[in-house]
Enzyme design. Structure first.
Site, mmCIF file in Angstrom:
data_model
loop_
_atom_site.group_PDB
_atom_site.id
_atom_site.type_symbol
_atom_site.label_atom_id
_atom_site.label_comp_id
_atom_site.label_asym_id
_atom_site.label_seq_id
_atom_site.Cartn_x
_atom_site.Cartn_y
_atom_site.Cartn_z
ATOM 1 N NE ARG A 46 0.381 1.463 3.354
ATOM 2 C CZ ARG A 46 1.068 2.428 3.604
ATOM 3 N NH1 ARG A 46 2.381 1.772 3.809
ATOM 4 N NH2 ARG A 46 0.813 3.485 3.800
ATOM 5 N N GLY A 47 0.408 2.505 0.130
ATOM 6 C CA GLY A 47 0.965 3.650 -0.185
ATOM 7 C C GLY A 47 1.039 3.894 -1.740
ATOM 8 C CB ALA A 48 0.364 6.726 -3.845
ATOM 9 N NE ARG A 89 -6.264 0.776 -1.683
ATOM 10 C CZ ARG A 89 -5.565 1.091 -0.549
ATOM 11 N NH1 ARG A 89 -4.207 1.341 -0.310
ATOM 12 N NH2 ARG A 89 -6.261 1.952 0.574
ATOM 13 C CG ASP A 237 -3.259 8.136 -1.222
ATOM 14 O OD1 ASP A 237 -3.143 8.634 -0.099
ATOM 15 O OD2 ASP A 237 -2.730 6.982 -1.622
ATOM 16 C CG ASN A 247 -2.516 11.480 2.640
ATOM 17 O OD1 ASN A 247 -2.059 10.761 2.027
ATOM 18 N ND2 ASN A 247 -2.233 11.740 4.035
ATOM 19 C CE LYS A 248 -5.109 5.394 4.497
ATOM 20 N NZ LYS A 248 -6.108 4.590 4.097
HETATM 21 O O1 MRU Z 1 -4.427 3.233 2.379
HETATM 22 P P1 MRU Z 1 -3.009 3.623 2.148
HETATM 23 O O2 MRU Z 1 -2.116 2.833 3.346
HETATM 24 O O3 MRU Z 1 -2.433 2.776 0.783
HETATM 25 O O4 MRU Z 1 -2.878 5.024 2.174
HETATM 26 C C1 MRU Z 1 -1.684 5.641 2.188
HETATM 27 C C2 MRU Z 1 -1.741 6.993 2.237
HETATM 28 O O5 MRU Z 1 -2.650 7.638 2.377
HETATM 29 C C3 MRU Z 1 -0.177 7.671 1.894
HETATM 30 O O6 MRU Z 1 -0.098 8.856 2.645
HETATM 31 C C4 MRU Z 1 -0.001 7.916 0.600
HETATM 32 O O7 MRU Z 1 -0.205 6.838 -0.341
HETATM 33 C C5 MRU Z 1 1.420 8.452 0.391
HETATM 34 S S1 MRU Z 1 2.576 7.123 0.595
HETATM 35 C C6 MRU Z 1 4.161 8.005 0.178
#
Ligand code: MRU
Length: 344
Positions: A46-48, A89, A237, A247-248
């Site tokens: 996970r994480g963009a 996603r 994201d 973002n999250k």
């Molecule tokens: O649901 P996730 O864990 O994929 O969400 C991640 C985030 O919101 C991060 O802040 C974002 O992807 C940036 S990661 C460098």
């Protein structure tokens, strides 16, 4: 970081299983694009930026699976599978960006043999992964410029090595400031419901020896009001042309409190996270995840059966709440429509 987020060799992508961290360090092996799709949707990765690099290898694995087909059928089959991969996603634009970049290789080399195309696709996936690390180092260097000596930094979710190929975006800046000897301290939001802060950011910060305190998400407002936070650093994201940033979930709330108490609020992200095809945040699709993420913890029910649940994974922070957007090409300021366009 000691452990690699993703590692490709032969015809297999090994992903550090982020569902199991920090208690177990285990790798999940992907040999087909359906393995990759599952790994992305189930948040093994996970994480963009990490999702983007994973998807790039996913396109290569799709191509490997269909290599025996006639060229035209091969290209059609790969693009159809890519469409499916895209649905894993919906919010993180890096998934779309990486798949389109891989498809660009196919479109540019339509007349090459399938074997040659496979070689080029693997090369492109490796380049995407390698570039991510270089990009994060640049983001960290720019970001470090706005971190004051001794700063107390609040961060949300996980934006570190685990969310990228290595080093991280917002957490990369935190690493950089720490290595520069700035005596920073970090407050990490636990980040309900998936607890990326408690499980992943805390893991990375401890591993680096960066002084850090884990807090329930609801503590952040009190710390900010009490003047205990000098800077807020978050990732992204998807960023719209005007700077509105997905973002999250919980990021928007933080940004409102930061504005109220005049605390600098910065977003750190690679240019690949900017979606120049959309004008503002209203066009960003927000992923909704399962109710079990809220009603259960580690498989144990904590909420009564029958309760309705609303579980959006992301929210949109309006551009006006953002002090600056830190990218590998520099720090964009308001108005973002102009400053971000220069990074295109
Ligand atoms: O649901 P996730 O864990 O994929 O969400 C991640 C985030 O919101 C991060 O802040 C974002 O992807 C940036 S990661 C460098």
């Amino acid at each position: 970081m000691k452990y690699k987020t993703l590692d490709f060799s032969g015809d297999e992508l090994k992903l550090l299983d982020q569902r199991k961290l920090p208690l177990e360090v285990e790798y999940y092996n992907c040999r087909t694009y359906l393995d990759i799709k599952f790994a992305i949707s189930d948040m093994i990765v996970r994480g963009a930026p990490a999702i983007g690099a994973t998807a790039a290898y996913g396109v290569y694995l799709v191509a490997l699976e269909y290599r025996e087909l006639e060229k035209e059928d091969f290209i059609k089959a790969v693009k159809k599978a890519n469409e499916d991969l895209l649905s894993a996603r919906p919010t993180a634009v890096n998934l779309y960006w990486a798949i389109k970049r891989m498809e660009g290789v196919i479109d540019k080399n339509k007349n090459s043999t399938t074997d040659e195309l496979l070689r080029l696709l693997l090369e492109e996936a490796n380049t995407i992964a390698e570039e991510d690390i270089i990009t994060n180092r640049k983001i960290a260097a720019y970001g470090n410029e706005i971190v004051p000596e001794g700063a107390v930094i609040l961060t949300h979710c996980n934006t570190g090595s685990l969310a990228t190929v290595d080093y991280g975006t917002a957490l990369g800046i935190i690493r950089e400031a720490h290595y520069a000897g700035k005596h920073i301290k970090v407050f990490a939001d636990e980040t309900r419901p998936r607890l990326q802060g408690a499980r992943l950011t805390a893991f990375e910060l401890l591993e680096e020896g960066i002084p850090a305190t884990l807090i329930p998400d609801s503590v952040a407002a009190t710390l900010i009001r009490d003047g205990k936070i000098d800077l807020i650093l978050v990732g992204a994201d998807r960023i719209a042309s005007n700077g509105d940033t997905a973002n999250k979930i919980g990021t928007y709330m933080l940004s409102e409190i930061a504005k109220r108490f005049d605390v600098p609020f910065y977003v750190a992200a690679p240019v690949s996270t900017i979606d120049f095809d959309i004008m503002d945040g209203s066009e960003i699709v927000i992923e909704e995840r399962s109710s079990e993420e809220v009603t259960h913890i580690n498989g144990i029910r904590i909420a009564p059966e029958g309760i309705d649940v609303y579980n959006p994974a992301f929210d949109v922070t309006p551009a006006e709440n953002i002090s600056g957007i830190i990218t590998e090409k520099g720090i964009a300021g308001k108005p973002y429509l102009e400053s971000l366009a220069k990074f295109k």
